[in-house]
Scaffold this motif. Structure first.
Motif, PDB file in Angstrom:
ATOM      1  N   THR A   1       0.819  -1.216   0.000  1.00  0.00           N
ATOM      2  CA  THR A   1       0.000   0.000   0.000  1.00  0.00           C
ATOM      3  C   THR A   1       0.856   1.271   0.000  1.00  0.00           C
ATOM      4  O   THR A   1       0.380   2.331  -0.361  1.00  0.00           O
TER       5      THR A   1
ATOM      6  N   PRO B   1      11.988  -5.642  10.749  1.00  0.00           N
ATOM      7  CA  PRO B   1      12.128  -4.512   9.812  1.00  0.00           C
ATOM      8  C   PRO B   1      12.233  -4.978   8.359  1.00  0.00           C
ATOM      9  O   PRO B   1      12.796  -6.041   8.075  1.00  0.00           O
TER      10      PRO B   1
ATOM     11  N   SER C   1       0.679 -12.939   2.625  1.00  0.00           N
ATOM     12  CA  SER C   1      -0.221 -12.841   3.786  1.00  0.00           C
ATOM     13  C   SER C   1       0.544 -12.863   5.108  1.00  0.00           C
ATOM     14  O   SER C   1      -0.052 -12.755   6.166  1.00  0.00           O
ATOM     15  N   VAL C   2       1.852 -12.994   5.058  1.00  0.00           N
ATOM     16  CA  VAL C   2       2.631 -13.018   6.310  1.00  0.00           C
ATOM     17  C   VAL C   2       2.797 -11.593   6.829  1.00  0.00           C
ATOM     18  O   VAL C   2       3.329 -10.726   6.131  1.00  0.00           O
ATOM     19  N   GLY C   3       2.311 -11.336   8.049  1.00  0.00           N
ATOM     20  CA  GLY C   3       2.455 -10.020   8.671  1.00  0.00           C
ATOM     21  C   GLY C   3       1.772  -8.928   7.862  1.00  0.00           C
ATOM     22  O   GLY C   3       0.944  -9.203   6.990  1.00  0.00           O
ATOM     23  N   ALA C   4       2.113  -7.676   8.179  1.00  0.00           N
ATOM     24  CA  ALA C   4       1.522  -6.571   7.436  1.00  0.00           C
ATOM     25  C   ALA C   4       2.336  -6.296   6.188  1.00  0.00           C
ATOM     26  O   ALA C   4       1.815  -6.201   5.077  1.00  0.00           O
ATOM     27  N   SER C   5       3.647  -6.180   6.375  1.00  0.00           N
ATOM     28  CA  SER C   5       4.504  -5.867   5.231  1.00  0.00           C
ATOM     29  C   SER C   5       5.586  -6.921   5.023  1.00  0.00           C
ATOM     30  O   SER C   5       6.237  -6.937   3.977  1.00  0.00           O
ATOM     31  N   SER C   6       5.769  -7.795   6.007  1.00  0.00           N
ATOM     32  CA  SER C   6       6.883  -8.760   5.942  1.00  0.00           C
ATOM     33  C   SER C   6       6.831  -9.619   4.691  1.00  0.00           C
ATOM     34  O   SER C   6       7.853  -9.849   4.043  1.00  0.00           O
TER      35      SER C   6
ATOM     36  N   PRO D   1       9.988  -0.377   8.555  1.00  0.00           N
ATOM     37  CA  PRO D   1       8.893  -0.598   9.497  1.00  0.00           C
ATOM     38  C   PRO D   1       8.686  -2.077   9.794  1.00  0.00           C
ATOM     39  O   PRO D   1       9.186  -2.940   9.080  1.00  0.00           O
ATOM     40  N   GLY D   2       7.916  -2.312  10.832  1.00  0.00           N
ATOM     41  CA  GLY D   2       7.528  -3.692  11.151  1.00  0.00           C
ATOM     42  C   GLY D   2       8.317  -4.272  12.301  1.00  0.00           C
ATOM     43  O   GLY D   2       9.394  -3.800  12.643  1.00  0.00           O
TER      44      GLY D   2
END
Lengths: 523, 304
Positions: free
Chosen positions: B133, B180, B263-268, B176-177
């Motif tokens: 995103t 990271p 689908s793993v994590g938000a951005s990972s 982020p994350g």
């Protein structure tokens, strides 16, 4: 007035979804120009500094950092909101925000993931066929771990599968390696070019482990259930599995292992094997192998020999004769060990947890003239009158129903097997204790601690009685198994146990030791 | 009386575990707690106990809830975790790990059709673009640039440690994350090299050495995954995705595996996928060059 503020939360871990949500919530506040919610690694601290969000941050990589820039009052509000959001209990959501529960039946599992193509059925025997039929109806191959399934049910399920081009492994299929995944009692072996089809769980384990130890690997190991090669079942699963492995491009050699099949079934299976484009190594443990070996078929007489032959075929394109199990040096060493035995010590006492190991040990001992009694005797050996009491040379399978009714299998809980070993050691007639240690998934995680205590106690007792005790063992497993075979072997050797490379070698060592003793009355 | 199921609450039940979960007795401490997972620190490893809907990491245990909904850990950071005889107890949970199915990654696949693989990689790159995103953020653009530079160094095959170490340093702990983004990219890249058949390449070795050297610059959790990656261990989604690309699987299967990674994590997942694509591109570049060299040698021999 615009300013930058930050807050450090020591050793606070929030998952990435939560961090992103907090970041978004803070950014949405009026008066906030920029915000960042990150772990305070050195790289991130530098980035924040360059972005003018925070300077001189005293924090480490495991601290959570919230940094904001904007109007004073908005920054204070943002940090307060971050406090509040970080203090909340985690929401019950997965990464995608969708609630997902574990499927509670086969239909649901298939609906969730259409790539599923195998169901493992492990329910009480009377329900197993029904579950297997449901799975077959959904287009799945089936492994039936359950035992106590009637032969009528087995035939019905297998015919149903065969008509739909699906495989049924079992009933009572305890071991399989499918696409590298060990199912049931199985070992950690590397993937490779050798496929195994077997109606014997421990037979498959011995062969796949040996293949791994030889540096080769296993493409698939498909169990068929112990009754598959009976006249009633007709080898439906074995025939299917042979064709499947023949078509598998990762399989270059197939090993077929079973106790002796019904004659008519053996003929059909061997005829099929001969027609395959993939070479097949056949080991019917205890069957007369005359006339089997010909073009396309290689015959082995021991489980370890089957693995050796397969490895040779896959490497060299042809079977290379394997050396004899006991070399002259080993025989001389074993002979020396018998010198100190007392006059009463005359017999081998084999106590096994693996059924096929017991079977193979009886065969190899019989070949050396030792007709041992057993609860599961091979042809020509006497059946024990009382399974709890050994007589003369005795080799028993403690994994048989006789011993496991209402108890865990000795591979899972070796207590009963250890007690039997102690009883055998106390018998003045015992010269050699012979046993197996089966490793891998499903087997006891610590199979030797209690065993070593038992052996120590047994040795103390027998030594006090002027009877040195000889113990021969074999550990079926790999160094990659949870129990680590090398560690197990080292512990056994430290306890003065003679550890063989294979079950066949252990049996021959025990038989050789006993053969060196004067044995009046031996058949 | 059985020790199992005697605690209060929805303990859940273990359904499978990964091959690196220790099976001997151990004592650990709950390290971190999330909505549907928690980490237990044991020696220098983290064991992740997670809801059964998630795929395995190399050290995870999948747990199903008793009833509807996801499994949620009921425990606090610092709680003691004890495993004896195959039974793991921590917080409100007592999990029977005996006779569980064990996830073990298969052997890496052999390259089948590099052209088809390139096509799959382009599709995966598009999937990633559609998924993320914050494509336009300067931080992410910088990370993508750094990742590509590192990939180019590896693909050139002549890279020295002196070139690779600074490139790793620019990524590690960056972004982020919880893990990271830069770390996720590195894990994806190492997975591609390992399962793409180039783990012994000097540049791969330099990459792993640099990651190990700088692992202390990131979070404990991220360092755990980086260290596992250095040892050649990767989670189920990454291993599965690379295997289908290398093995020449059909587009729909690749897409499915790609979605599992994303689908793993938000951005990972998206970051790891970037690392995979950069890593696989480097591997293909190396293979092309090796083939060219071989062809040239054969031609020269014929001419001679």
């Amino acid at each position: 007035m615009t300013a930058a503020q930050h807050r450090v939360y020591s050793n606070l871990y929030k998952d990435s979804v939560a961090l992103m949500a907090i970041s978004a919530a803070v950014m949405d506040l009026a008066g906030i120009d920029a915000a960042s919610v990150v772990m305070a690694t050195e790289a991130n601290r530098e980035n924040l500094s360059h972005a003018g969000l925070a300077d001189d941050i005293s924090a480490g990589p495991n601290d959570l950092l919230v940094a904001v820039r904007g109007e004073d009052h908005a920054c204070a509000e943002a940090l307060s909101l971050a406090d509040q959001l970080l203090a909340e209990q985690p929401a019950m959501a997965t990464a995608g925000g969708e609630q997902v529960s574990t499927p509670t039946n086969i239909q649901l599992a298939v609906t969730r993931d259409s790539s599923v193509n195998l169901a493992l059925v492990s329910v009480p025997g009377q329900y197993a066929a029904a579950e297997a039929l449901k799975a077959l109806g959904l287009g799945l191959n089936v492994m039936i771990f359950s035992d106590n399934v009637s032969v009528q049910d087995e035939v019905e399920v297998k015919r149903h599968a065969d008509a739909r081009g699906l495989l049924v492994m079992g009933p009572d299929c305890g071991t399989a390696l499918v696409n590298g995944v060990p199912l049931g009692f199985a070992n950690v072996v590397r993937r490779g070019r050798i496929g195994v089809v077997g109606a014997s769980g421990t037979g498959i384990q011995e062969i796949t482990c040996r293949i791994h130890q030889l540096g080769e690997g296993v493409s698939q190991a498909l169990g068929t259930g112990g009754r598959d090669l009976s006249a009633e079942v007709g080898g439906i699963s074995t025939l299917y599995a042979l064709h499947a492995l023949d078509e598998d491009e990762n399989t270059e050699v197939i090993v077929l292992v079973s106790k002796p099949p019904a004659e008519v079934v053996a003929t059909a299976v061997l005829n099929t094997a001969r027609k395959l484009s993939t070479p097949v190594v056949v080991i019917f443990v205890g069957a007369d192998s005359d006339g089997i070996g010909d073009e396309g078929l290689h015959v082995a007489t021991t489980l370890a020999g089957a693995a050796d032959t397969a490895a040779n075929v896959v490497t060299n394109g042809a079977a290379v004769p394997t050396r004899s199990i006991l070399d002259a040096e080993t025989q001389a060493r074993l002979h020396e060990l018998t010198n100190g035995l007392a006059a009463s010590q005359r017999h081998v006492r084999g106590v096994f947890s693996g059924g096929t190991f017991c079977y193979e040990a009886q065969l190899l001992c019989q070949a050396m003239g030792i007709y041992s009694s057993s609860n599961t005797p091979i042809r020509g050996n006497p059946k024990l009158a009382d399974i709890w009491l050994s007589q003369g040379d005795t080799i028993i399978d403690m994994g048989d129903d006789d011993f496991t009714r209402g108890r865990p299998h000795p591979m899972i809980d070796p207590t009963l097997r250890n007690e039997r070993l102690l009883a055998e050691a106390e018998d003045p007639a015992t010269a050699v204790l012979l046993f197996d240690v089966v490793l891998g998934y499903g087997a006891a995680l610590d199979p030797v601690s209690d065993l070593l205590k038992v052996l120590d106690r047994a040795r103390s007792q027998s030594t006090r009685g002027g009877r040195p005790l000889l113990a021969v063992a074999h550990a079926c497993g790999t160094d990659e198994d949870p129990q680590n075979r090398s560690d197990i072997i080292a512990q056994l050797q430290d306890a003065d146990v003679l550890v063989a490379d294979s079950n066949a070698q252990a049996a021959e060592m025990a038989a050789f030791l006993v053969s060196q003793l004067a044995q009046p009355g031996k058949k | 009386m059985s020790v199992l199921g005697t605690r209060r609450g929805n303990c859940g039940y273990a359904v499978s575990m990964a091959h690196l979960v220790p099976q001997h007795h151990f004592t650990g401490t709950v390290h971190s707690v999330f909505a549907t997972a928690c980490n237990i620190a044991v020696d220098n490893e983290l064991i992740t106990v997670q809801d059964a809907s998630k795929q395995h990491t190399p050290t995870s245990i999948r747990v199903a809830a008793e009833g509807e909904g996801s499994w949620a850990p009921v425990t606090s950071v610092g709680d003691r975790a004890v495993s004896r005889g195959g039974v793991l107890a921590f917080g409100d949970h007592v999990l029977d790990l005996r006779r569980l199915s064990v996830w073990i990654p298969g052997q890496p696949m052999k390259w089948r059709e590099p052209l088809a693989a390139q096509s799959r990689m382009r599709e995966l790159a598009q999937m990633r673009q559609n998924h993320i995103t914050n494509n336009s953020s300067p931080e992410l653009r910088a990370l993508v640039r750094d990742a590509r530079e590192l990939g180019a160094l590896i693909g050139a095959a002549s890279a020295r440690e002196a070139d690779i170490a600074p490139a790793v340093l620019s990524l590690i702990g960056n972004g982020p994350g919880l893990t990271p983004s830069g770390d996720d990219i590195l894990v994806g890249m190492m997975a591609a090299l390992e399962r793409g058949g180039e783990k012994s390449l000097p540049a791969s070795v330099c990459l792993r050495e640099a990651v190990l050297q700088y692992a202390s610059r990131t979070t404990d959790i991220s360092a755990h995954y980086l260290t596992l990656a250095v040892r050649g261990h990767f989670g189920e989604p990454l291993s599965g995705l690379i295997d289908v690309v290398v093995g020449g699987a059909a587009a729909d299967i690749t897409q499915k595996r790609g979605n599992e990674v994303l689908s793993v994590g938000a951005s990972s997942g998206g970051d790891a996928l970037l690392g995979v694509l950069v890593g696989l591109s480097a591997v293909l570049e190396l293979r092309d060059r090796q083939n060219d060299d071989k062809t040239n040698t054969q031609t020269n021999e014929k001419v001679a």
